[in-house]
Design a protein around this motif. Structure first.
Motif, PDB file in Angstrom:
ATOM      1  N   GLY B 289       0.815  -1.203   0.000  1.00  0.00           N
ATOM      2  CA  GLY B 289       0.000   0.000   0.000  1.00  0.00           C
ATOM      3  C   GLY B 289       0.852   1.258   0.000  1.00  0.00           C
ATOM      4  O   GLY B 289       2.027   1.237  -0.364  1.00  0.00           O
ATOM      5  N   ARG B 290       0.241   2.366   0.434  1.00  0.00           N
ATOM      6  CA  ARG B 290       0.972   3.636   0.432  1.00  0.00           C
ATOM      7  C   ARG B 290       1.936   3.738   1.611  1.00  0.00           C
ATOM      8  O   ARG B 290       2.994   4.340   1.513  1.00  0.00           O
ATOM      9  N   HIS B 291       1.547   3.155   2.736  1.00  0.00           N
ATOM     10  CA  HIS B 291       2.386   3.242   3.934  1.00  0.00           C
ATOM     11  C   HIS B 291       2.742   1.832   4.407  1.00  0.00           C
ATOM     12  O   HIS B 291       1.867   1.093   4.842  1.00  0.00           O
ATOM     13  N   THR B 292       4.002   1.487   4.302  1.00  0.00           N
ATOM     14  CA  THR B 292       4.436   0.185   4.787  1.00  0.00           C
ATOM     15  C   THR B 292       5.203   0.377   6.092  1.00  0.00           C
ATOM     16  O   THR B 292       6.063   1.257   6.182  1.00  0.00           O
ATOM     17  N   VAL B 293       4.883  -0.440   7.079  1.00  0.00           N
ATOM     18  CA  VAL B 293       5.636  -0.421   8.328  1.00  0.00           C
ATOM     19  C   VAL B 293       6.278  -1.785   8.494  1.00  0.00           C
ATOM     20  O   VAL B 293       5.601  -2.818   8.468  1.00  0.00           O
ATOM     21  N   VAL B 294       7.601  -1.803   8.624  1.00  0.00           N
ATOM     22  CA  VAL B 294       8.337  -3.042   8.825  1.00  0.00           C
ATOM     23  C   VAL B 294       8.801  -3.059  10.274  1.00  0.00           C
ATOM     24  O   VAL B 294       9.391  -2.090  10.756  1.00  0.00           O
ATOM     25  N   VAL B 315       8.010   3.995   3.432  1.00  0.00           N
ATOM     26  CA  VAL B 315       8.337   2.896   4.327  1.00  0.00           C
ATOM     27  C   VAL B 315       8.942   3.379   5.640  1.00  0.00           C
ATOM     28  O   VAL B 315       9.827   4.243   5.654  1.00  0.00           O
ATOM     29  N   THR B 316       8.439   2.814   6.725  1.00  0.00           N
ATOM     30  CA  THR B 316       8.989   3.079   8.057  1.00  0.00           C
ATOM     31  C   THR B 316       9.451   1.765   8.659  1.00  0.00           C
ATOM     32  O   THR B 316       8.732   0.768   8.599  1.00  0.00           O
ATOM     33  N   ILE B 317      10.647   1.767   9.213  1.00  0.00           N
ATOM     34  CA  ILE B 317      11.109   0.618   9.995  1.00  0.00           C
ATOM     35  C   ILE B 317      10.926   0.960  11.465  1.00  0.00           C
ATOM     36  O   ILE B 317      11.410   1.999  11.931  1.00  0.00           O
ATOM     37  N   LEU B 318      10.196   0.098  12.155  1.00  0.00           N
ATOM     38  CA  LEU B 318       9.931   0.311  13.577  1.00  0.00           C
ATOM     39  C   LEU B 318      10.828  -0.659  14.337  1.00  0.00           C
ATOM     40  O   LEU B 318      10.744  -1.870  14.137  1.00  0.00           O
ATOM     41  N   TYR B 319      11.696  -0.129  15.181  1.00  0.00           N
ATOM     42  CA  TYR B 319      12.642  -1.003  15.889  1.00  0.00           C
ATOM     43  C   TYR B 319      12.627  -0.650  17.365  1.00  0.00           C
ATOM     44  O   TYR B 319      12.622   0.521  17.733  1.00  0.00           O
ATOM     45  N   ARG B 320      12.610  -1.675  18.197  1.00  0.00           N
ATOM     46  CA  ARG B 320      12.424  -1.383  19.624  1.00  0.00           C
ATOM     47  C   ARG B 320      13.699  -0.903  20.317  1.00  0.00           C
ATOM     48  O   ARG B 320      13.662  -0.430  21.435  1.00  0.00           O
ATOM     49  N   GLU B 362      -4.010   0.921  10.296  1.00  0.00           N
ATOM     50  CA  GLU B 362      -3.280   1.702  11.291  1.00  0.00           C
ATOM     51  C   GLU B 362      -2.547   0.800  12.269  1.00  0.00           C
ATOM     52  O   GLU B 362      -3.015  -0.299  12.558  1.00  0.00           O
ATOM     53  N   MET B 363      -1.425   1.312  12.744  1.00  0.00           N
ATOM     54  CA  MET B 363      -0.699   0.581  13.778  1.00  0.00           C
ATOM     55  C   MET B 363      -0.603   1.435  15.027  1.00  0.00           C
ATOM     56  O   MET B 363      -0.274   2.614  14.948  1.00  0.00           O
ATOM     57  N   GLU B 364      -0.924   0.803  16.154  1.00  0.00           N
ATOM     58  CA  GLU B 364      -0.684   1.490  17.419  1.00  0.00           C
ATOM     59  C   GLU B 364       0.676   1.045  17.949  1.00  0.00           C
ATOM     60  O   GLU B 364       0.977  -0.146  17.977  1.00  0.00           O
ATOM     61  N   CYS B 365       1.484   2.022  18.331  1.00  0.00           N
ATOM     62  CA  CYS B 365       2.846   1.728  18.780  1.00  0.00           C
ATOM     63  C   CYS B 365       3.022   2.262  20.197  1.00  0.00           C
ATOM     64  O   CYS B 365       2.233   3.064  20.672  1.00  0.00           O
ATOM     65  N   ILE B 366       4.089   1.828  20.826  1.00  0.00           N
ATOM     66  CA  ILE B 366       4.427   2.374  22.146  1.00  0.00           C
ATOM     67  C   ILE B 366       5.917   2.681  22.174  1.00  0.00           C
ATOM     68  O   ILE B 366       6.723   1.976  21.560  1.00  0.00           O
ATOM     69  N   ILE B 391       0.287   5.205  13.832  1.00  0.00           N
ATOM     70  CA  ILE B 391       0.802   5.602  12.515  1.00  0.00           C
ATOM     71  C   ILE B 391       0.003   4.877  11.441  1.00  0.00           C
ATOM     72  O   ILE B 391      -0.493   3.771  11.669  1.00  0.00           O
ATOM     73  N   PRO B 392      -0.149   5.519  10.249  1.00  0.00           N
ATOM     74  CA  PRO B 392      -0.867   4.836   9.176  1.00  0.00           C
ATOM     75  C   PRO B 392      -0.057   3.651   8.685  1.00  0.00           C
ATOM     76  O   PRO B 392       1.176   3.713   8.617  1.00  0.00           O
ATOM     77  N   ALA B 393      -0.746   2.548   8.353  1.00  0.00           N
ATOM     78  CA  ALA B 393      -0.058   1.340   7.886  1.00  0.00           C
ATOM     79  C   ALA B 393      -1.034   0.524   7.062  1.00  0.00           C
ATOM     80  O   ALA B 393      -1.984  -0.028   7.619  1.00  0.00           O
ATOM     81  N   ASP B 394      -0.834   0.474   5.750  1.00  0.00           N
ATOM     82  CA  ASP B 394      -1.698  -0.430   4.990  1.00  0.00           C
ATOM     83  C   ASP B 394      -0.952  -1.671   4.502  1.00  0.00           C
ATOM     84  O   ASP B 394      -1.538  -2.561   3.889  1.00  0.00           O
ATOM     85  N   THR B 395       0.353  -1.718   4.784  1.00  0.00           N
ATOM     86  CA  THR B 395       1.097  -2.969   4.676  1.00  0.00           C
ATOM     87  C   THR B 395       1.982  -3.047   5.909  1.00  0.00           C
ATOM     88  O   THR B 395       2.620  -2.056   6.278  1.00  0.00           O
ATOM     89  N   VAL B 396       1.995  -4.209   6.554  1.00  0.00           N
ATOM     90  CA  VAL B 396       2.823  -4.400   7.740  1.00  0.00           C
ATOM     91  C   VAL B 396       3.645  -5.659   7.529  1.00  0.00           C
ATOM     92  O   VAL B 396       3.122  -6.681   7.080  1.00  0.00           O
ATOM     93  N   VAL B 397       4.941  -5.574   7.805  1.00  0.00           N
ATOM     94  CA  VAL B 397       5.802  -6.741   7.678  1.00  0.00           C
ATOM     95  C   VAL B 397       6.476  -6.997   9.021  1.00  0.00           C
ATOM     96  O   VAL B 397       7.177  -6.123   9.544  1.00  0.00           O
ATOM     97  N   ALA B 398       6.245  -8.174   9.580  1.00  0.00           N
ATOM     98  CA  ALA B 398       6.871  -8.543  10.847  1.00  0.00           C
ATOM     99  C   ALA B 398       8.180  -9.262  10.548  1.00  0.00           C
ATOM    100  O   ALA B 398       8.173 -10.389  10.055  1.00  0.00           O
ATOM    101  N   ALA B 399       9.287  -8.611  10.820  1.00  0.00           N
ATOM    102  CA  ALA B 399      10.608  -9.196  10.568  1.00  0.00           C
ATOM    103  C   ALA B 399      11.307  -9.349  11.901  1.00  0.00           C
ATOM    104  O   ALA B 399      12.296  -8.678  12.191  1.00  0.00           O
TER     105      ALA B 399
END
Ligand SMILES: Cc1cc2nc3c(=O)[nH]c(=O)nc-3n(C[C@H](O)[C@H](O)[C@H](O)COP(=O)(O)OP(=O)(O)OC[C@H]3O[C@@H](n4cnc5c(N)ncnc54)[C@H](O)[C@@H]3O)c2cc1C
Ligand SMILES: Cc1cc2nc3c(=O)[nH]c(=O)nc-3n(C[C@H](O)[C@H](O)[C@H](O)COP(=O)(O)OP(=O)(O)OC[C@H]3O[C@@H](n4cnc5c(N)ncnc54)[C@H](O)[C@@H]3O)c2cc1C
Ligand code: SF4
Ligand code: SF4
Ligand code: FES
Lengths: 277, 478
Positions: B289-294, B315-320, B362-366, B391-399
Motif C-alpha cells: 500500500g501507500r504506507h508500509t511499516v516493517v 516505508v517506516t522501519i519500527l525497531y524497539r 493503522e498501527m498502534e505503537c508504544i 501511525i498509518p499502515a496499509d502494509t505491515v511486515v513482521a521481521a
C-alpha cells in the motif's frame, strides 16, 4: 520434482481429474494430506488434495476445479506432458476414529477431497454417512467411488435436478440432529463449512473441517496460511489442514482468502490480453 | 616455500576504494543490483593497499580460510583469473560471499590495515574476482570427472549444504541435495533480494556444483516425501541436515491476521522466489500500500523495507532498540537510509486496526526506553507507560526472527533438539549416528558465512566417519 501426467478425465463441467506419476508420494500419503504443484515453469504454487493413488502405477490422483489462472493452466495439460513441480505429501493426515457412526459432508470439488477420508473411515470400521452437494445433476462427481465406501450416500443439488432440492447443510438438517453422529468431516467452500459448523453446534459431534486458505510454500515457512482456531493462530499447511470445525474463525478466513481477488482478476485479464486464453 | 615478496609497493594509506552504487533515485524504481562492483583499475588500487602480512590474520578470521592474502596479490598483479583460482581452493561461492557475507565482522575486522586506516575491502575484491571469472565458468562446465564414491545426502540447499556438497564431491562422494522448494539456495533464493544478490550469480555458482556432479533434487521434503530412515535404506551412508531457520515468529498482537499483514518470510518469498515484483507478468501478487511499516532491525527487515520502497510505498522501519543496536549488515542500513526508508527507533507495535474489509489501516505503537542489560549483554527495551501513538499502515511486515523449521524433527522424534534447534557435538554429529547438522537449524538465525563454516566442518566429519579416519583418531586418543 516434475510429474508425468498418466491420465486425465473430465468429471463435470470445470472439474478435471489428473493422475500423475509420483511413486514416493503414493507410498507415504494418508487421507487428508495434500500436495503443492506448479503446473508450468512460471506458475504460482497451489495446493491440491490427494484424492487417490495406485501402487501398480506408482501414481496419485487429484481433482481440480478450474477457478483461476493456475488451476486452468493445470487442467490444460495433457497425458504425456508433465507438471513442472509437485511436492508432498503435505499437512497432517485426517484424524480417523474407529467404530463410530460418522458424518462425511462435502460440496463442489470438495466431494473429491472427501473420498479418501470417507474410505479411511470405512477401513477403520466406522459406519459412514456421506452427504454431498452439487450445483446440479451434471456437476455430481465420483458417485460410484463414494457408494463403494459409504454405507449411505445422499445428494443435494441446488436446482433439485438430483436428490434433495437445496444445499447440503439443509439436507443434513432434514436427516439428522443432536446425537446422530459421534464424529464427522466437512470439506468444501468456506460458507458451506461455516454453515455446517453452526448447524451442528451442540450436537455432541466432533466435526473436523479441512481448511483451504491461500498457501505459498506449504512447508510452514511463510505463515500466509494462518488461521485462527480456538483463539490460537495455526499454520494450516503444517498444523492442518484439518481442524475442529466448531473452533475455526471462518469469518476471518473468508476475508483472508479474498485478499488478492482484484489482483487475481488482473492476472487473468493480463493473460487474455496476451491471448493465452 | 618462502613467501615471494609482493611485486608492488603496498599503499595502505591510500583511501579505501568506494564501491560504485546505483543512484538512489534509480534504485527506487528497479530491482537492479545496487552495488555495481569495482572496475579493474579500482580493484588493483584497492588490492595494493594490502600489506601482504607475514601473518595474514585475515585468513584466520575468514570462516572458510580463503587465502585472502594470495588472491589479493593476484589482483594487485592484474592476474584476475588467478585470483579466482585461489579463492576456488576454499570456496566456489565468491560471487555470493563477495555480496552478502558480513565481512565487517570477519575478514575485514581482522585486517591490520584497519588498525590505522580503513581495512582492505576484501569482500568487494572477492566479488570482483568472481564477476571477472563469470564468463569463464561456462568453459569449466563438463570438465569434471564424475564422482564414484559412497553416497551422502544433504537436506536443504542453503549455504551450509552447498559448501558441504563442494567439499564432499571433491573427495569423490556421490552427493545428493534435497530441497523442499522448487528453487535452490535456501534463504539466498527466497529471502535475500535480487537487488543485493542477482539470481544469475547464485544460479551460476550452484550450476558449478552441478557440473562437478552434485545431484540436486528440488520439491523433496525430508520428513514428508521420505524420512531419514528411507534415505539410509536407499544407500546414503551419511546425512547432513541444513534445513535452516524458516519458521517465522509472529508479533502476537491484536489485528495480526488482517489482510496486508505479512511475516518477512511471506513478503520476501512472494517478491523474491515468486517474483511478485513483476506482477502481473508473474502470477503471484503481493499487496503493497501507500504506507508500509516493517517491524524489526535485522537483515530481513532491511530487505523487506527496501523492496517495499521499490514497489512504490513510503516505508517506516519500527525497531524497539536504537540505531546502534540494528543487526543488519552496515551497508544495507546505509542503503536503506539512502533510499528513503524512515526509521522509528525505540518503538514497538501494540495493535493493528483494519477497515470493514479486514484490511490493515493503522498501527498502534508504544515508545520504549533501554533498561538494564539482558543475558545477551544488550540493554533490554522496556515500554514507556502512556506513550502510545498511532501511525498509518496499509502494509505491515513482521521481521522479528525465525526458529528452525520443525518438519524433519517431527518425523524423527529421536533427534535431540533444544528449543527447536538440533543439538550437535564438536564435529557436527547429531544424536543419530552418521546424521550431521549445521547452519541455522543448529544456530537459530545466523549468517551465510557461519552456515558455510558449519557445512565445511560437517563435510570433514562425514569424510572421517566414512573413511574410517575417525575410528583411528579415536583409538589414538583412547
Ligand atoms: C489444503 C488445500 C487443498 C485444496 N485441494 C483442492 C482440490 O483438491 N481441488 C481443487 O480444485 N482445489 C483445491 N484447493 C483450492 C485450490 O488450491 C485453489 O482453487 C487454487 O489455489 C486457485 O488458484 P488459481 O490460480 O486457479 O485461482 P486464483 O486466481 O488464485 O483464485 C480464483 C478464485 O479462487 C479463490 N481461491 C484462491 N485460493 C483459494 C484457495 N486456496 N481455496 C479456495 N479458494 C481459493 C479466490 O478467492 C479467487 O476468487 C485446495 C486448497 C487447499 C489450501
Ligand atoms: C531476509 C534475510 C536476509 C539475510 N541476509 C543476510 C546477509 O546479507 N548476509 C548474511 O550473512 N546472512 C544473511 N541472512 C542470514 C542467512 O541467510 C542465513 O543465516 C543462512 O542462509 C542459513 O543457511 P542454512 O544453510 O543454514 O539454511 P537456509 O539458507 O535457511 O536454507 C535451508 C533450506 O532448507 C530447506 N528445507 C527446510 N526443511 C527441509 C526439509 N525437511 N527437506 C528439504 N529441504 C528443507 C529450506 O527450504 C531452505 O531452502 C539473511 C537471512 C534472511 C532471512
Ligand atoms: S567469505 Fe566472507 S569472511 Fe571470507 S573472505 Fe569472503 S567476505 Fe571475507
Ligand atoms: S590482514 Fe589485511 S593487509 Fe594483511 S594480508 Fe590480510 S588483507 Fe592484507
Ligand atoms: S503456506 Fe506458508 S506457512 Fe503455510
Amino acid at each position: 520434482m516434475s510429474a508425468l501426467i498418466l491420465d486425465k478425465r473430465q468429471l463435470a463441467p470445470e472439474i478435471t481429474l489428473l493422475e500423475v506419476e509420483a511413486p514416493r508420494i503414493q507410498k507415504r500419503w494418508r487421507a487428508g494430506q495434500f500436495i503443492i504443484i506448479r503446473p508450468l515453469p512460471h506458475s504460482e504454487r497451489i495446493p491440491l488434495t490427494i484424492v487417490d493413488s495406485s501402487a501398480e502405477r506408482g501414481s496419485i490422483t487429484m481433482v481440480i476445479q478450474a477457478v483461476g489462472k493456475t488451476t486452468r493452466e493445470a487442467v490444460a495439460l495433457e497425458p504425456g506432458e508433465s507438471i513442472c513441480d509437485l511436492v508432498g505429501p503435505l499437512g497432517e493426515p485426517a484424524e480417523i476414529c474407529t467404530g463410530e457412526r460418522v458424518l462425511c459432508m462435502a460440496g463442489g470439488v470438495g466431494v473429491a477431497e472427501l473420498l479418501p477420508v470417507a474410505r479411511a473411515y470405512k477401513e477403520a470400521g466406522n459406519t459412514v454417512v456421506a452427504l454431498c452437494g452439487a450445483r446440479s445433476d451434471a456437476y455430481r462427481i465420483l458417485d460410484r467411488e463414494l457408494r463403494e465406501c459409504a454405507d449411505e450416500l445422499h445428494w443435494a443439488t441446488d436446482d433439485g435436478s438430483y436428490g434433495f432440492h437445496g444445499n447440503v447443510v439443509q439436507l443434513l438438517l432434514s436427516l439428522a440432529g443432536p446425537g446422530s453422529f459421534a464424529e464427522g468431516h466437512v470439506i468444501g467452500p468456506i460458507p458451506m463449512m461455516k454453515a455446517a459448523a453452526e448447524a451442528t453446534r451442540g450436537w455432541g459431534l466432533k466435526l473436523h473441517a479441512s481448511l483451504n486458505p491461500i498457501m505459498i510454500d506449504g512447508t510452514g515457512m511463510c505463515g500466509g496460511c494462518r488461521v485462527t482456531v480456538g483463539g490460537q493462530v495455526r499454520f494450516a499447511c503444517v498444523d492442518g489442514p484439518c481442524f475442529d470445525a466448531h473452533e475455526v474463525d471462518f469469518d476471518e478466513m473468508t476475508r483472508r482468502n479474498r485478499a488478492y481477488r482484484d489482483m487475481e482478476l488482473e492476472a487473468l485479464k493480463h493473460d487474455c490480453r496476451l491471448g493465452l486464453h | 616455500m618462502p613467501a615471494s615478496p609482493p611485486k608492488y609497493k603496498p599503499n595502505p594509506k591510500a583511501p579505501r576504494q568506494p564501491l560504485p552504487l546505483l543512484d538512489p533515485e534509480r534504485r527506487r524504481r528497479t530491482a537492479d543490483e545496487v552495488a555495481l562492483g569495482y572496475t579493474a583499475e579500482q580493484a588493483q588500487m584497492e588490492a595494493q593497499r594490502c600489506l601482504q602480512c607475514q601473518k595474514p590474520v585475515c585468513v584466520e578470521a575468514c570462516p572458510l580460510h580463503i587465502d585472502i592474502k594470495r588472491f589479493i596479490l593476484r589482483i594487485a598483479e592484474g592476474d584476475f583469473q588467478g585470483a579466482h583460482d585461489v579463492i576456488s581452493e576454499q570456496s566456489p561461492f565468491p560471487g555470493v560471499c563477495g555480496r552478502v557475507c558480513q565481512h565487517e565482522l570477519f575478514c575485514e575486522s581482522a585486517c591490520v590495515v584497519g588498525k590505522k586506516w580503513d581495512p582492505v575491502a576484501i569482500g568487494s575484491l572477492e566479488r570482483f574476482a568472481a564477476d571477472h571469472a563469470r564468463l569463464r565458468m561456462k568453459e569449466l562446465a563438463g570438465s569434471y570427472p564424475k564422482p564414484t564414491g559412497r553416497k551422502v545426502a544433504l537436506v536443504g540447499s542453503g549455504p551450509a549444504s552447498l559448501i558441504a556438497a563442494y567439499d564432499l564431491v571433491r573427495l569423490n562422494y556421490r552427493v545428493t541435495v534435497f530441497e523442499a522448494l522448487h528453487k535452490l539456495g535456501g534463504v539466498m533464493a527466497y529471502g535475500i533480494p535480487n537487488f543485493r544478490l542477482p539470481r544469475e550469480i547464485l544460479e551460476e555458482e550452484i550450476a558449478r556444483l552441478q557440473n562437478m556432479g552434485v545431484e540436486f533434487v528440488p520439491d523433496f521434503i525430508v520428513g514428508k516425501t521420505a524420512t531419514l530412515e528411507d534415505l539410509f535404506e536407499e544407500g546414503y551412508e551419511a546425512i547432513f541436515i541444513g534445513t535452516g531457520a524458516g519458521l517465522p515468529y509472529l508479533m502476537g498482537i491484536p489485528g495480526e491476521n488482517l489482510i496486508g499483514v505479512y511475516t518477512a518470510n511471506e513478503f520476501l518469498t512472494r517478491v523474491n522466489l515468486m517474483e511478485a515484483f513483476k506482477f502481473p507478468e508473474s502470477p503471484t501478487p503481493v499487496r503493497v500500500g501507500r504506507h508500509t511499516v516493517v517491524v524489526g532491525g535485522g537483515n530481513s527487515a532491511m530487505d523487506a523495507a527496501r523492496w517495499a520502497v521499490r514497489l512504490g510505498s513510503e516505508v517506516t522501519i519500527l525497531y524497539r532498540r536504537g540505531r546502534a543496536e540494528l543487526k543488519a549488515r552496515l551497508e544495507e542500513i546505509e542503503h536503506a537510509e539512502e533510499e528513503g526508508v524512515r526509521f522509528e527507533f525505540l518503538a514497538a507495535p501494540v495493535a493493528l486496526y483494519g477497515d470493514d474489509n479486514g484490511c490493515v489501516r493503522e498501527m498502534e505503537c508504544i515508545r520504549m526506553e533501554l533498561g538494564e542489560p539482558d543475558e545477551s549483554g544488550r540493554r533490554a527495551p522496556v515500554p514507556v507507560p502512556g506513550s502510545e501513538f498511532r501511525i498509518p499502515a496499509d502494509t505491515v511486515v513482521a521481521a522479528i526472527g525465525q526458529a528452525p523449521n520443525p518438519t524433519l524433527q517431527k518425523s524423527t522424534p529421536q533427534l535431540v533438539t533444544k528449543r527447536g534447534k538440533i543439538v550437535i557435538n564438536d564435529w557436527g554429529e547429531t544424536s543419530i549416528p552418521n546424521v550431521f547438522a549445521g547452519g541455522d537449524v543448529v544456530r537459530g538465525g545466523s549468517t551465510v558465512i557461519l552456515a558455510m563454516k558449519d557445512g565445511r566442518t560437517a563435510a570433514r566429519a562425514i569424510h572421517e566417519a566414512l573413511s574410517g579416519a575417525r575410528e583411528s583418531r579415536e583409538e589414538v586418543q583412547a
